[in-house]
Write a protein that holds these residues in place. Sequence first.
Motif, PDB file in Angstrom:
ATOM      1  N   ARG A 153      -8.342   9.692 -23.833  1.00 60.20           N
ATOM      2  CA  ARG A 153      -8.472  10.698 -22.790  1.00 60.20           C
ATOM      3  C   ARG A 153      -9.073  10.039 -21.572  1.00 60.20           C
ATOM      4  NH1 ARG A 153     -11.596  15.381 -23.075  1.00 60.20           N
ATOM      5  NH2 ARG A 153     -13.020  14.322 -24.488  1.00 60.20           N
ATOM      6  N   VAL A 154      -8.769  10.599 -20.417  1.00 60.23           N
ATOM      7  CA  VAL A 154      -9.260   9.991 -19.186  1.00 60.23           C
ATOM      8  C   VAL A 154      -9.891  11.053 -18.298  1.00 60.23           C
ATOM      9  CG1 VAL A 154      -8.600   8.761 -17.084  1.00 60.23           C
ATOM     10  CG2 VAL A 154      -7.493   8.192 -19.243  1.00 60.23           C
ATOM     11  N   ALA A 155     -11.057  10.678 -17.723  1.00 63.16           N
ATOM     12  CA  ALA A 155     -11.684  11.543 -16.718  1.00 63.16           C
ATOM     13  C   ALA A 155     -11.640  10.820 -15.389  1.00 63.16           C
ATOM     14  CB  ALA A 155     -13.123  11.839 -17.107  1.00 63.16           C
ATOM     15  N   VAL A 156     -11.235  11.551 -14.357  1.00 64.02           N
ATOM     16  CA  VAL A 156     -11.197  10.956 -13.015  1.00 64.02           C
ATOM     17  C   VAL A 156     -12.383  11.476 -12.238  1.00 64.02           C
ATOM     18  CG1 VAL A 156      -9.854  10.686 -10.905  1.00 64.02           C
ATOM     19  CG2 VAL A 156      -8.689  10.903 -13.113  1.00 64.02           C
ATOM     20  N   MET A 157     -13.167  10.547 -11.708  1.00 63.85           N
ATOM     21  CA  MET A 157     -14.347  10.978 -10.946  1.00 63.85           C
ATOM     22  C   MET A 157     -14.135  10.754  -9.464  1.00 63.85           C
ATOM     23  SD  MET A 157     -17.723   9.848 -13.062  1.00 63.85           S
ATOM     24  CE  MET A 157     -18.854  10.639 -11.950  1.00 63.85           C
ATOM     25  N   TYR A 158     -14.719  11.640  -8.699  1.00 60.75           N
ATOM     26  CA  TYR A 158     -14.724  11.467  -7.257  1.00 60.75           C
ATOM     27  C   TYR A 158     -16.044  11.995  -6.731  1.00 60.75           C
ATOM     28  CZ  TYR A 158     -13.020  11.318  -2.455  1.00 60.75           C
ATOM     29  OH  TYR A 158     -12.860  11.024  -1.132  1.00 60.75           O
ATOM     30  N   LEU A 159     -16.766  11.179  -6.056  1.00 62.06           N
ATOM     31  CA  LEU A 159     -18.048  11.562  -5.461  1.00 62.06           C
ATOM     32  C   LEU A 159     -18.970  12.309  -6.438  1.00 62.06           C
ATOM     33  CD1 LEU A 159     -17.540  12.671  -1.782  1.00 62.06           C
ATOM     34  CD2 LEU A 159     -18.654  10.641  -2.669  1.00 62.06           C
ATOM     35  N   GLY A 160     -19.164  11.712  -7.591  1.00 58.64           N
ATOM     36  CA  GLY A 160     -20.153  12.278  -8.497  1.00 58.64           C
ATOM     37  C   GLY A 160     -19.663  13.435  -9.339  1.00 58.64           C
TER      38      GLY A 160
ATOM     39  N   GLU B 181      -3.886  23.227 -18.881  1.00 56.64           N
ATOM     40  CA  GLU B 181      -3.139  23.174 -20.125  1.00 56.64           C
ATOM     41  C   GLU B 181      -4.136  22.772 -21.165  1.00 56.64           C
ATOM     42  OE1 GLU B 181       0.121  20.429 -19.377  1.00 56.64           O
ATOM     43  OE2 GLU B 181       0.220  21.340 -17.383  1.00 56.64           O
ATOM     44  N   THR B 182      -3.758  22.808 -22.421  1.00 61.04           N
ATOM     45  CA  THR B 182      -4.742  22.441 -23.431  1.00 61.04           C
ATOM     46  C   THR B 182      -5.192  21.013 -23.186  1.00 61.04           C
ATOM     47  OG1 THR B 182      -2.767  22.254 -24.770  1.00 61.04           O
ATOM     48  CG2 THR B 182      -4.433  23.863 -25.485  1.00 61.04           C
ATOM     49  N   GLY B 183      -6.483  20.896 -23.072  1.00 59.99           N
ATOM     50  CA  GLY B 183      -7.059  19.569 -22.900  1.00 59.99           C
ATOM     51  C   GLY B 183      -6.821  18.970 -21.538  1.00 59.99           C
ATOM     52  N   HIS B 184      -6.311  19.713 -20.631  1.00 62.63           N
ATOM     53  CA  HIS B 184      -6.092  19.173 -19.282  1.00 62.63           C
ATOM     54  C   HIS B 184      -6.788  20.059 -18.261  1.00 62.63           C
ATOM     55  CE1 HIS B 184      -3.070  17.040 -16.401  1.00 62.63           C
ATOM     56  NE2 HIS B 184      -4.275  17.136 -15.876  1.00 62.63           N
TER      57      HIS B 184
ATOM     58  N   ALA C  99      -8.040  14.737 -18.871  1.00 60.14           N
ATOM     59  CA  ALA C  99      -6.898  15.105 -19.722  1.00 60.14           C
ATOM     60  C   ALA C  99      -6.609  13.996 -20.719  1.00 60.14           C
ATOM     61  CB  ALA C  99      -5.669  15.352 -18.854  1.00 60.14           C
ATOM     62  N   GLU C 100      -5.751  14.296 -21.654  1.00 59.05           N
ATOM     63  CA  GLU C 100      -5.198  13.257 -22.511  1.00 59.05           C
ATOM     64  C   GLU C 100      -4.574  12.220 -21.582  1.00 59.05           C
ATOM     65  OE1 GLU C 100      -4.822  13.134 -25.973  1.00 59.05           O
ATOM     66  OE2 GLU C 100      -6.309  14.766 -25.966  1.00 59.05           O
ATOM     67  N   SER C 101      -4.626  10.954 -21.981  1.00 64.56           N
ATOM     68  CA  SER C 101      -4.239   9.963 -20.995  1.00 64.56           C
ATOM     69  C   SER C 101      -2.758  10.045 -20.637  1.00 64.56           C
ATOM     70  CB  SER C 101      -4.668   8.566 -21.462  1.00 64.56           C
ATOM     71  OG  SER C 101      -3.637   7.861 -22.033  1.00 64.56           O
ATOM     72  N   ASP C 102      -1.881  10.277 -21.612  1.00 63.86           N
ATOM     73  CA  ASP C 102      -0.470  10.370 -21.269  1.00 63.86           C
ATOM     74  C   ASP C 102      -0.215  11.503 -20.294  1.00 63.86           C
ATOM     75  OD1 ASP C 102       0.113   8.254 -22.780  1.00 63.86           O
ATOM     76  OD2 ASP C 102       0.667   9.401 -24.579  1.00 63.86           O
ATOM     77  N   GLN C 103      -0.870  12.600 -20.591  1.00 69.20           N
ATOM     78  CA  GLN C 103      -0.694  13.783 -19.755  1.00 69.20           C
ATOM     79  C   GLN C 103      -1.139  13.511 -18.329  1.00 69.20           C
ATOM     80  OE1 GLN C 103      -2.746  16.844 -21.791  1.00 69.20           O
ATOM     81  NE2 GLN C 103      -1.276  18.412 -21.244  1.00 69.20           N
TER      82      GLN C 103
END
Lengths: 520, 296, 338, 339, 334
Positions: D225-232, D311-314, D238-242
Motif C-alpha cells: 500500500r502507498v500513502a502520498v504525503m504533501y506538506l505534512g 473505494e475500498t482501501g482507497h 491506497a493499494e499500490s496497484d490501485q
Amino acid sequence: ACSSGNGNGSEGETEGENAGESSGGSKTLVFGRGGDSVSLDPSRVTDGESMKVAANIFETLINFGEQDTTLQPGLAKEWEASEDGLTYTLQLEEGVKFHDGTDFNAEAVVKNFERWANGDADTFPYYQSMFGGFKGDEGHVIESVTADSDYTVVFQLKRPQAPFLKNLAMTMFGIGSPEAFEADSDGFGENPVGTGPFKFVEWKRNDSITIEKNEEYWKEGLPKLDRVVFRSIPDNGARLNALITGDIDLADGINPSDQATIGDDENLQLFERPSLNIGYLGLTVTREPFGDKLVRQAFNHAIDKQAIIDAFFEGAAEPAKNPIPPSIPAYNDSIEGYEYDPEKAKELLAEAGYPDGFEMELWAMPVPRPYMPDGAKVAEVIQKNLADIGVIAEIVSYEWATYLEKASKGEADAFLLGWTGDNGDADNFIYALLDGDNIGSNNYTYYDNAELHEILIQAQTEVDEDTRNELYAKAQEIIHDDAPWVPLAHSTPLLAGSADITGFKAHPTGSDILSNVDFN
Amino acid sequence: MSETVTQQIPREPEEKVAGPWREAWTGFRKSKAALFGAVIVLMFVLLAFAGPLIAPEGINEQDMSKRLMAPSAEHWFGTDDFGRDILSRVIHGARISLWVGFFSVIGSVIVGSLLGIIAGYYGRWVDTIISRLFDIMLAFPSILLAIAIVSVLGPSLQNALIAIAVINVPNFGRLIRSRVLSIKQDEYIMAAKGIGMKDTRILFSHILPNSMAPVIVQGTLAVATAILEAAALGFLGLGAQAPAPEWGKMLSDARNYLRDAPWTMIFPGLAIMLTVLGFNLMGDGLRDALDPKMKS
Amino acid sequence: MDSRQKVLGVSGLRTSFFTDGGVVPAVDGVDFDLYRGEVLGIVGESGCGKSVTSLSVMGLVPNPPGKVTGGEILYGGTDLLKLNERKMRKVRGNEIAMIFQEPMTSLNPLFTIGDQMVEPLRIHRKISKKAARGKAIDMLRLVGLPRAEEIMNEYPHQLSGGMRQRVMIAMALICEPKVLIADEPTTALDVTIQAQILKLMKDLNERLDTAVLLITHDLGVVAETCSRVIVMYAGKVVEEGPVREIFRNPQHPYTEGLLKSVPDMRFKQERLDPIPGNVPRPGSIKTGCRFAARCPYAFGRCLEDDPDLYETGDGHRARCFLREGKEAGAYEGALAEG
Amino acid sequence: MKEPLLKVEGLKKHFPVRKGALGRVKGHVKAVDGVSFSVMPGETLGIVGESGCGKSTTGRLLMRLLEPTEGKVVFDGKELTAIGSEEMRKTRRDIQMVFQDPYASLNPRHTIGKILEEPLLVHGVKDPKERKRKVREFLEIVGLSGYHATRYPHQFSGGQRQRIGIARALMTNPKLIIADEPVSALDVSIQSQVLNLMQDLQREFGLTYIFISHDLSVVRHISDRVAVMYLGRIVEIAESDQLYEKPLHPYTQALLSAVPVPDPGFVREQIVLEGDIPSPADPPPGCPFHSRCPFRMEVCKSKVPALSEQETGHSVACHLYPEEARGNDNKTLVTEGSL
Amino acid sequence: MLQYIGKRLLQLIPVLLGMTFIVFMIIRAIPGNPAQVILGQQASPEAVASLEAKLGLDQPWYTQYFEFLAGILTGDLGESLRTRAPVAQEIWPYLAATIELAVFAMIIAIIIGVNAGIISAWFQNSWFDYAAMVVALIGVSMPIFWLGLMEQWIFGIELNMLPTTGREEVRNPVNAITGLYVIDTIIQGRFDQLGEVIRHLILPGIALATIPMAIIARMTRSSMLEVMRSDFVRTARSKGQRMSLVVYKHALKNAIIPVLTVIGLQMGILLGGAILTETIFGWPGIGRYIYDAIGFRDYPVIQSGILVVAFFFVMINLLVDILYSVVDPRIKYD
Ligand SMILES: Nc1ncnc2c1ncn2[C@@H]1O[C@H](COP(=O)(O)OP(=O)(O)OP(=O)(O)O)[C@@H](O)[C@H]1O
Ligand SMILES: Nc1ncnc2c1ncn2[C@@H]1O[C@H](COP(=O)(O)OP(=O)(O)OP(=O)(O)O)[C@@H](O)[C@H]1O
Ligand SMILES: [Mg+2]
Ligand SMILES: [Mg+2]
Ligand code: NI
C-alpha cells in the motif's frame, strides 16, 4: 639635539636634532625614569617619582645641600631656634612669586601648614609621619604656625623635635600657592602651582610630564633649561636604549651592569646618586629558628656581601655593617662588620643546635628598588651562600603589594628589603625600622629590644647633635650584636646622561633639582 | 560461455584492519610537516627527561668569574649573569615548559569537557548558565585574567599552571559543547536511540569518543599556547621562581643584558619558539589526519 | 550520420587525479561527438567519470590534483586542450556553457542574481551595463521566471531550488553558446520540479538550436530527454547509440543489467534483477574489461584484455568482446548460451 | 479480521520556530499535520512525497525518537504515545529503523561487530559468545561475511553499509521496520540489490515495513500500500496497484506523470505543475495543494479536505471527491488557472 | 537592524555584569591592602586605617559591589585609589594609546595576512604558499615579548633605525586632542610629527601584529581553499571570468566571513592583551595601566579597566556580526 648646537653629528643624532629644532631650538631635557608620578601635589603622596617632578615645581622653606642632607637656605633666608627647641623663627625671601602670579609670603606659608594640619592621614600621609599627627592629635608636634610679619614665620612646637628643620626641607613640604589649592584642593595634584624654577605644562599619564622654565624665577639666571620632560620608561634596558639613541637625555635606574657600556660611550656620562639607603636581609625573630641570636649571627657570617655587590650592584655599592648609611653623621664606624666566614657560620649554627642546617623560605622582592636593583638575583646568591652552610632556602616571591603586606605580618622567615632615607636623619632609619613601636608597620623583623627603645626615644627629643650621635652609636652596637638583619649594602643608584649635560647633581633623596642643569 | 565468472559479492583480499586511529596515524605519517613537528616535540621531551644526563653542567652552579661569557666551545650558548651555562639551563627548561604545557591543558580539558558535556547534553538552563560563564570568561583579556589569578594565588610555577588551565577552560568547554550538540544530531545517534540505548550510554559510547578527535587536536595546539602563556607569565615574574631555568624567566632576566649579552636572550627565546612550533606543526598534522573538517 | 554538423569532438580523453592515495584515472579514454542541436545524454553510476569528463571539456578540472593527461577535444577545428588559459576563457561561457548539479551552491550567495547574470555578457560582449541588464531580464523571462526584474535584485537564497536552476540555465545561455553542458541539472530537485526543468531544457534546445550534453544517472531522464546516449562505466564509455536503440536493444551487459535493475513505475515486478557486486573505484581494476568481475557473460579473455568500442549497428557501439566483429544478431546467441 | 500492527491517528508534529534573544516562539513548522493510517502485520506501507513533506518526521514520530505534538500511535495493542520512556526504550526492540544515509548512520569509530552487538547488549544478551555468533549470522544473512565484523564503516561501500544498517535493525528480531529512504543514496545497480534483500528478509522473518521514499518507482516495487504525503498531510492512500493505475488526487496524478520512465517509446500526458512546494512553516490555508492545483476551487482555499474513502482501501483528501461529511456542496470543477 | 543591535546590547548586560562580579571577587581575593600600597612602605598603621575607611574598603563586599554597580549606571567608574582622579577621565588616554597601536597592528596584520592567505590559496602548493605558511606558523609560535626584544636589539641597538619606546618624539610633543596621535597630528597638519608618531608605532606595531597576521593568513588560506573548491567558483570560472577576478571578487567575499570573526577576536585580544608589548616598548596603554593597577590594588581602576576592555571586546564582536550582514545577505537580523 635640543642639547647641543654642534650640528653635524652622526646620522642617529640628526633625528633628535630635527625634532629639537622644530620646537624652536629651545633647550629641552628629557629625563627618563622608571615610573609615572602619582600626583604632583607632593604633600599628598609618598612615591619618589612624584617627588622628582614636584621638587622642580615647588620649593621648600629650607633646602638640603646639593648632594647631601645638610640644611641650606631655601624660601627661608635664615632661621633661628630657641634654646628649648620649641620655637623656630624663619625669615623668608622677599619678592618671590608663585607661578600663578600671587605673592609668596608668610601668610602663604601659614596657609600651607594649616591645610596640612587640618588634613587627615590619607590625604597628607607624610605630614602625619613627620610631625606626629594632625591638629588636635596628641602626638602632633606643631603647636602653631604664625606669620609674625609679612616675611617672618614662627613655628611653635609642643615638644622638641630633633629633626624638625630637616623635615621642613623635605620635598613633601614644598610651599604651594594658597590661591590655587584653596580653589581646588583635590585638583591641585593635576595642576600644581609653586614657586619653583619650572612651571607645570602637561601630563600625559604613564607617558610624560612636561614642565617649562619659570621666566619669573627669583634666582637670577636660573633655570637654564627651557623645558624638562619626564618620561616613564618602565624597563631599565629600554630606558638605557632610549638614552643611547638620543630619545632621552638623562636616565635614572641604570643597571649597574651597564656601567661599562656607558663608560665606553663617549656620548654618555655616568652620575652617581649618593647613597642614603640600606638594603638588608631581614630575619623575622618571631619565626623559628630566627629567634636565636646565634642563628642570626651565623647568617651574617654566611653571606658574601662583597660577591653580591660585585655581581648585582656591579660595585656601585658599599657593603653595609650598620642599619644606617655612612653619610649620616650618627653612623658608627667603629663597629666591626661580620666577616664572610662560612666556617664560622657553621660553627654558630651548630652551637645554636642546627649542625645540619634547616629548611626555610627566602623571600625576594619582585621589583627593583633603589637600594637593591635586583632582589631576585641577590636572593639567588644568598640561596647559594646558605646552601654552603647547610641551610636549604626556597626562594619565594610575591607581587610587591602582597610581599609587603605578608612581610609586615611576619609571615616571612627571611626577606630582602631596604629603606631609603627621607630626611637624612638616623631616627628615620633606626626607629622606623627596628623599634618595637613599629612592629606591624615598618619593623618587619618583629625585633623588639627594650634597651634600644629607651635610647631611641631619648634621641628623638635630644636637641644636642653630639649627644644624639652618641645615643645612636650605642643603638647601632646593640643592633649589631642582636643581628636582626643581615645589612647587605648601601647602594649608589646610577644615572646616566648625554655627555653634554652640565650642572646635574644627583641628590641622595632622589629629588633632583634641575635648575642648574644645562647643555653645552 | 563456460568460464562465466559469477560472484555474489566480490571477495576482497582480507586486508589489515585499520581502525580510525590507525588510519589517522597513517595520515599523520604522510604529512612531513607534522612528522617534523613530532620530531621537535619528541626531541624536547627527550631533553626534558634526559636533561640531567646530557646537560654539560649543573644548572645552578654559580660561577661569578664566568659571568656573561659569549658563546664559545666550552659554553655553546654562553653563560648568564651568574656564570651558569645557558645551554644546560635551556635543556633543563624544557622540563618546566612541557610540564606546564601538558598539565595545564589536561586540567583545562578535564574541566572544560565536563562543563561542555553537561551544557551540551542537558541543554536548557544548565546550558545557558554554562555558556554564559564561558562567554564571560572569553570576554576577559585572558592574560589579564591569568595575571589576576596568579596575583591571588601568589606567583609560582604551579599557580601559573593553574591560571593557564583556568583561562583555557572555556575554549575546550565550547568545543566539546558544540561537538556534543552536533553529534547529537547525527544519524547514528538516532540509530542508537532507535535500538533502545540509554542516554548515558549513548553519551559515553557514542558522543564522547566522537568528540575526542577535535579535543586532541585542540589540545595539542593548546599545549603550544600554554607554553607561550607560561613563558609570558614567567617573563612578568609571575611564573616559575628563581633559580628555576624557566625560559620566560630567563628571557626576563636577559632583558638587562640585551646590549652586552644578547645570547642570554636569543637561546631561551629560540627554545620557546621551537617547542611551540613543534606542537603547532603536530597539531596541524593531527587536525588534517583526525578531523579535516575542523579548520579554524 | 556525418551530415549533421559536429560541434564538439572528444577523442581519447584521459583525466587523472594525482592524489596521496595514488593516481586515479577518473576518465580513461573517452570518445564521443556532439552534433548541432542534439541532446546527448551521458549516463552512468556515481563516480564513473561523468562530471570529470564535462569539466575536462570546460578546462575546469581542479588542478591540483587533477590533470588532463591525453586525448583531444575539438571545437570548431581547434583542440581545446591546447589552448592557453586566456584563450580558453574566451570559450567558456561564450561558446560552451555549463550548469551544475547543485543549484543551491552553484550561485554565489553574496551577489545578486542580476550581478551574476550580466557577468558573462560583460566578459564576452562589449556591451553596456544597461543593455546587459536588459538582456539578462529577457533571458530570465525566457526561462519562465515570473517577476524577472525583481529577481535581478534578489539574492540566490531568496529563490527556491527550481528557480535557481532556471537562473543557472538562463545564465548559461545568455551568450548564446553553441554547446550547453548540464551536469545532473535535476538530481537535486523534486520530481515535479525536475519535470519543469527538463521540459524547459528541451524547449530551449529546440528553440535555440544549442547542442546539449546532458549528464545524469537517471535512465528515465535519458529516455525522456535525449536523442543519443553514452553509457559510462569506470571511466570509460561502454556503449553509445541512439536512445531507442540502447533502451530496446542494449549491446553491453552493463547497460543491460542497469536497465533490468531499475524498477519501472508502470508495473510491479516480482523481483528486480540486480547487477551483482559493487561499482569499482576508478583505477582499482588494472587489466581486462572493467565490468568483467560483475558480468554474467565474462569469460577468460575479459579478465586479460581491454575491449574496444565495437560497432554494432547504425551509430551504435559497445565495448564488449561479445560484439567484436559481430553484428547485433550474435548477441542473442550468446544470451542463449549463457 | 486481523488487527493492524500499527495504528496512527491524527499524528502531528509542530516544530517551534524560535527567534530572537529570548528564543520566543515565532511560529511553527508544521512538519506533520494530522496523519492517520494503519499497517497490517506482514505488509509494506510505502510513504512517498517530495522533499520536506514530513516523511522522515513521521517515521521518527512512530518510534518516538521525536515527541509528537498531538495524536496517537498504537503498536501491537500498546499505545506508544502514552507509555513512559523506559518502557518505550524496551519496546524499541520491536520497532527498528533503517536510515537514509548509510554513511552517517554508522558510528565511524566503532567496528561493524560492535555496531551490531550493541542492540543485543542493550536488550540484555549478556553472553559475548552468543552475541558474536548472532553478529556473524546476521552478517551472512545480509550478504556479508563474518570476517567483516572487525572492520570499520568507512571500509565499506555504500551498498554494503546499507546492508549493515539493515542487519542492525534485524538484530533484535523486530516486528516492524521503518526504512527511511534506505536506497536513495545508493547507485542504481546497488539499489536493486538492497531492495531484493529487503524483500527476501521480509519473507524470511515475516517483517512489516514502513518504506519511506521519494522515488515512486521504488515505492511501487516494494509496497503493498502507498500513502502520498504533501506538506505534512496524507493526500491519498491506497493499494499500490490501485494508486498507480488510477490516482485520484491531482497531486498524485501530477507526481506520477512527472516521473521519468526509462522507456523512450513511452508517451503519456504530462501534467507539469507550476510553482514550488510551499514552505511547511507557512502552508497555504485550506487544502495545502491548492496553490499548485490545476483544478482548484473556491472551497479549496479555505477548507481543508479530510481523507475519505472513495473505494475500498482507497482514500483521498480532495474536494473533488465526495466526502461523507460533506453536504451538498457545489461539485463543479473550477478550472481557473489551469495549465 | 537597529533592533538587533539593541537586543545584542541588552544581551551584553548579563555578560558584563558577570564579568564585573568575577573581577570584583578576584581582585578582592588578592592579598595586599590597597591603603597600605597607596600610602607606601613607610606609612603608619593609623594612616592606613583611616584611608581604608575613607575609601570604603572597610565596608562589606556586597555594599562595595553594589556601590560600584550603581556608579557604573550613572556613568561613574569611580576614582582611582592611587591618583584620586576619576577613572572615567583618566582611562581615555591609555585606551587611546592602545587603540592606536592595536589598530595600526591590525591594519598591518590584515593587509599582509589576508593577501598572503589569498595568494597561498590561489597558488596552493607553490613555493610562495610553502614559504608564507612556514612564516605564518613561526609567527603563531613566536613569543611576542621575545620578538619585541629581538626587534629592540636589532632595530634599536644594532641598527639604531627606529625608536624603541614611547609614542612620540617628546621634545616635539603632540598636542593631544583625541588621544589618537595619528589623527591628532593630521588634524593639526603637523606632518613632521605624524612621521615621528608612525616611526614610534612601527616596532611595537610589528610585534603586536605578528600573531594576528599569522592567524589571519592561515585562516584566509584555509577559508579560501574551501571556497575555491565550491560550486559557485566553478560557475564563475565556467563563465570565462578571469582567475584574478574570480579570486578577488567571487571567492574572497565568501572566504572573508570566517576571517572577519578571527579579526574581531584578535582585535579584542590586542586591546586587552598588549601588556607585554606595552611593557617592553614603554607604551602608555590600557594593558599596562590595568597591570600596574593590579600591583597597586587600585580596585576601581582594575574593575573599570577590565570592564572597558571587555566592553570593547564585545562591541568589536558585535561589529563583526553586523559586518557579516553587510557582506552576507543571507544573514538577516530580526
Ligand atoms: N578532486 C578530485 N580528487 C580526486 N579524485 C577525484 C576528484 N574529483 C573526482 N575524482 C574521482 O574521479 C572519479 C570520477 O568522478 P566524477 O565526479 O566524474 O563522477 P560522476 O560520474 O560525476 O559521479 P556522480 O554521479 O557522483 O556525480 C571519482 O571516482 C572520483 O574518485
Ligand atoms: N528538528 C527540526 N526542527 C525544525 N524543523 C524541522 C526539524 N526536523 C524537520 N523539520 C522540518 O520539517 C519539515 C519536514 O521534514 P522531514 O525531514 O520530515 O521531511 P522529509 O519528507 O523527510 O524530506 P526529505 O525527503 O528531504 O528527507 C521540513 O520542512 C523540515 O525543515
Ligand atoms: Mg558528477
Ligand atoms: Mg527525509
Ligand atoms: Ni614605647
